[in-house]
Design a protein around this motif. Sequence first.
Motif, short mmCIF file in Angstrom:
data_model
loop_
_atom_site.label_atom_id
_atom_site.label_comp_id
_atom_site.label_asym_id
_atom_site.label_seq_id
_atom_site.Cartn_x
_atom_site.Cartn_y
_atom_site.Cartn_z
N PRO C 42 7.53 4.03 3.65
CA PRO C 42 6.36 4.89 3.48
C PRO C 42 6.23 5.49 2.08
N ILE C 43 7.36 5.65 1.38
CA ILE C 43 7.26 6.29 0.06
C ILE C 43 6.58 5.37 -0.93
N ALA C 44 7.05 4.13 -0.98
CA ALA C 44 6.40 3.17 -1.87
C ALA C 44 4.96 2.94 -1.44
N GLU C 45 4.72 3.07 -0.13
CA GLU C 45 3.36 2.87 0.36
C GLU C 45 2.43 3.95 -0.20
N ILE C 46 2.92 5.19 -0.19
CA ILE C 46 2.12 6.28 -0.76
C ILE C 46 1.89 6.05 -2.25
N GLN C 47 2.94 5.56 -2.91
CA GLN C 47 2.79 5.31 -4.34
C GLN C 47 1.73 4.25 -4.60
N ARG C 48 1.70 3.23 -3.72
CA ARG C 48 0.67 2.21 -3.89
C ARG C 48 -0.72 2.79 -3.65
N THR C 49 -0.83 3.59 -2.58
CA THR C 49 -2.13 4.20 -2.28
C THR C 49 -2.60 5.06 -3.45
N GLU C 50 -1.67 5.85 -4.01
CA GLU C 50 -2.02 6.69 -5.15
C GLU C 50 -2.54 5.83 -6.30
N LEU C 51 -1.86 4.72 -6.53
CA LEU C 51 -2.27 3.83 -7.63
C LEU C 51 -3.71 3.36 -7.41
N VAL C 52 -4.00 2.95 -6.19
CA VAL C 52 -5.35 2.45 -5.90
C VAL C 52 -6.38 3.55 -6.12
N TRP C 53 -6.12 4.73 -5.58
CA TRP C 53 -7.14 5.78 -5.67
C TRP C 53 -7.28 6.34 -7.08
N ALA C 54 -6.16 6.42 -7.81
CA ALA C 54 -6.28 6.87 -9.21
C ALA C 54 -7.14 5.89 -9.98
N THR C 55 -6.91 4.59 -9.73
CA THR C 55 -7.71 3.57 -10.42
C THR C 55 -9.19 3.73 -10.09
N VAL C 56 -9.47 3.89 -8.80
CA VAL C 56 -10.87 4.02 -8.40
C VAL C 56 -11.51 5.25 -9.05
N ALA C 57 -10.79 6.37 -9.02
CA ALA C 57 -11.38 7.60 -9.55
C ALA C 57 -11.65 7.48 -11.05
#
Lengths: 693, 209, 335
Positions: C42-57
Amino acid sequence: MNFPFGRLEWSDLKPVHLFTHEFSIDNLVGSGAAWMVVIGALAVAVLLTVMGRWGWLWREWLTSVDHKKIGIMYMVLGFVMFARGVAEGMAMRAHQTTALNGGVLSEEHWAELFSTHGTIMIFFVAMPFITGFMNYLIPLQIGARDMAFPVLNQISLGLTATGAALCMISLVVGKFQIGGWTAYPPFTGSTFDPGPGPDYWIWAIALSGFGSMFSGLNFSVTIYKMRAPGMTYMRMPVFVWTALCTSILLVFALPPLTVAAFMQALDRTLGFHFFTNDLGGNMMNYANLFWMFGHPEVYILVLPAYGIFSELTSTFAAKRLYGYTSLVLATMSISVISFCVWLHHFFTMGNSATINVAFGIATGIIAIPTGVKVYVWMATLWRGRIRMTTPMIYMTGFFMLFVIGGLSGMILANPAINWQVHNTQFIVAHFHNVLLPGLLFGVFAGIHIWFPKAFGFRLHETAGQVTAILWIVGFSLTFLPLYFVGLMGYPRRSSGFEDPALLPYMYLTLFGALLIGCALLGLIATLWISIRQRDKLAVPLGDPWDGRTLEWATPAPPPPWNFAVIPHIAERDAFAREKVDGKPFVQPPDYKDIHLPRNTSAGMIMFIATTAFGFGVTWWMWWLVILSVLVVVGWFFVTSFIEHDEVTIPAAEVRRHHNAWIEAISLATPVTRDHETDSRNRGLADTDMVVAS
Amino acid sequence: MSDTATTNENLHPGMNLGYSGDAEHAEVTVFGFWTFLMSDLVTFGIVFAIFATMKDATAGGPGPAEVTNLTSIAMQTALLLGSSFAFSWASLSMKYHDIIWRTLGWLAIAATSALGFLMLELYDFYHMIKEGAVPQRSGFLSALWALVGLHGLHVAGGLLWMAAMTGQILKFGLTDQIKSRITRMGLYWHFLDLVWVGIFSMVYLAGVA
Amino acid sequence: MTPDTRSRLARRSAAAGLCLMTILVAGPLAADPSGFLHPLGPIAEIQRTELVWATVAVMVAILPVLLGTPFIMWRYRRTNTKATYRPQWHFDTWLEVGMWGLPIVIVAFLGIWLAQATFRIDPYRTIDAKMAEELNIELAGPQVDMDVVGLDWKWLFLYPDQGVASMGEMVMPVGHPVAMRLTTDTVMQAFLVPRIGGQIYAMPRMATRLNLIADREGRTEAINTQYTGLGMSGQRAEVRAVSPGAYRSWISRAQEGPVLDDETYAIIAQSGSVADAREALGLDGTTPILFRLEATDIFDRVIDRYQNPEGVARDAQPGSPTYNLSSGVLPEADQ
């Protein structure tokens, strides 16, 4: 072997390795590079002797205190080091492409390469480039005759050259350190690396750091105190604003680096315990000190490039700069915030989450003014009349690529993501993404713009355009793939990899690196072609680009005294306004004698003495250390007793020179922007702005 | 800059330079020197910060209490502050009297006093070495030696500068340029006092408290 | 170059660039899984999600530039006399509001996100029931305490409670939180298991912490991302997230290995790869090495080594070129 050679042994001389060591590609590259330095130095010496140019070099350049010549010498120094840095970069890409279970170079040679490449590119390429620009442009743009402290200016150049010289010497004698450009202890401490490498690094950085600090001091005092009458702060060209911010950063950001380097030197040379593993040393202090300098340094480098971009958008869009006040505010806020973000270089050190969050948010905040700047430039282009000349091509490349660097910067600002990509190729991609388009493209664009001012002829336009495109494509292919390599978990500075999935990326970046090599050759070719065709490209009247700021209202090249009469400034972009009103180049009513500082060998003495000092400490030749300290202290002591006399240019000489130029202008026909890049352009502009206003 | 030329008389009244272009020039050099001092202050600030982080890194070796000789420190403080005080008199006599001997006399007192300071400091260092409190002993001692030593080096450099100034006054007299140099030297000298007050309270007083 | 060929060239290179980008982006997602884009927990998963949303924003802010620049460059080219030309226009209040407002809003959003994520998956945060709930996972069992010692150029994983240690591989039971303490017995290193979480520095004389959890079985690597010398690129350990049963049998297998006593430790602390250590110990077979632990305080004694008031001689520091076995023995634990 002790006196007089300290710990230097015959086997430390690298050129000898070609004969004494077993033959291998690795040995060939290492020893070959040493030979290239030796042969290159000899070739220059022979060339100067044959052409009988030693005296000329000494009188006209090395002892000159003219800020324009010092600026040019900084650029030359930057270019020599740049050629080495690019060559090293290409060698590294070649190694990494072949690094699936191996690689063409030895581990040690590879490590030396990434360490020298980084050190050289930041300290002896980027820094000389921006210092060169600031030197050349600040007095011209604020209407001054020279820097506030011309001799100190020359000493700064000497100290910068010392650092570069120590890097070059390390290629021939002994070796450079292998801990990367950041040189984190304890890896670079005497316990783990007792050799001369880290000492070369320490003294190259510390001594050139003094030079940079004095440059910052000199520039900021010049801008604060030497502006022409009427040149209020809010009338200064944006480049001067960025130069001011960079100078302030230099004054405040260099001390942490100097302190870190000296503490490291005390650890290594005298056995202190600042950053050692044992007896209470603490390497985390080093990381903090280094990045307290390191982060402002990024903005030290990039702000002047922003200044160049600001000037060139408005010049080549033939339009007033949009949002001057916003740009100034953004520049100032960037320089303040740049001191509050250093911890984002080590979110992984085990800081409390609160601290990580605070620095993460601060890092985000610094993106706000940066974003504003990009929008300001776009608004400047909007409803302009854009000429797609070489600088504008660089500008376009900068726009499209720099925002990607901004994107990755915002990704890195998030500690949660940073924990994954820290220390990977993602970082390598990010800072090359910011520094190449952000800084280097700005420098090259700037060279195209101001080269004609400095030398009296333009650079060949087609050659310049091809080179610019090569740079943009070469950069994109080399560094954008590294983002993905980093996301796949490939650490930076790692000499090899085991995952064949990385190979396509490696081939791509190698291809890009070859293009960058071509782009470097393109720069040299552009210069060569332009020198050959200098008569066709000549712009003696001084204003080839329909410029807006003060320096374009002087002949090209400008006389040593810059301005026949110090101009009075009534508004921002005064020269552009005069052209629109149709009355530029007014004859002044009367001329006065001009006093200029006399040539001095101070810079060269400092250069030789401090190089000897750095070399002496590195190799433990204590007699040399003591001797060089005595020379430096003694020089200051003795010269303080000599009254500084000045060269006086008589008013008649100034009048003659100025009149000749004004007369040439009155005989010439202004060229419209249609002929900007052909041989009709002699430097008298028929401005586009008249048509519309 | 030149549009403030009419207000030159307001520039550096402490130097009494008159109304020539020298005042303008002095303004540039003195301002430049202030900038240098700011940078130097950052340097000291950082060394102070490093000292603060290494205060407890004694690694079982001598701590602050063992290396502080308060009597000697008090005398050093008095000597250094006295030197600064004498320098102020040198500056004043430079402004109000054109007799170089008076200025030189005060400079000599300032220099002697500072020399005394340095001697006492070296004596302290000598004692520390004898007791094994060498900088190689611990992180704390490294930081202490670096901080106090950096200040000491500044004072030594200042003494050299004072020697040069004495020679220059004898050679040139109290010209505008010399006055400007003495003013800068004064800034430097008082600045070193300020740093010493920091060292005195942070290193020694806080150390034994 | 005529403008016509120029624009054709531009179109073609744009198309080629687009193809290239597609390949590049697809690569890390499709390739043999490595990196945190293929999380095992789950930790790496959150890191991936953060990466995606930071990119989108951030895209919201940079898309106008990426699209607007070519448009403006083309539209306002000098030869296009039909386009408006306003050479003196230099200010517009609403445009200013937008220029400053847009980045401020985006950075505010990103700031809130990054704060949430950083607090949520702080490496120092113990993975307890509350955190498991936040991560939306079930804890399968109690926490596994692990000590990690960085050596040149391999990691030594100590499982004090289980009485085993391993070099060259790390095994963790799925669903069990793993609480690590990290230090090194040489220069500074950085520990990262991309598909599970990280990273954190490991520094001599200090202990840092890292909490990890895997929620599915799989294998990946632990890497050192900090340059530590010539063998650094080989400093990788296989990390396996396995079922609790498989984990138990791995432990019992390890308990049959050679004992990790002071002498053995001094030998493996020498610079070199896991294979080198294996050879130095005279063991057959290939990597990794599994040890039985008799003393469980090796980690603390590694830290103690550098707190010796006499200092640590160069030849007693593993990783130094002059390191020698007899002086490099770990100090006795001070009780």
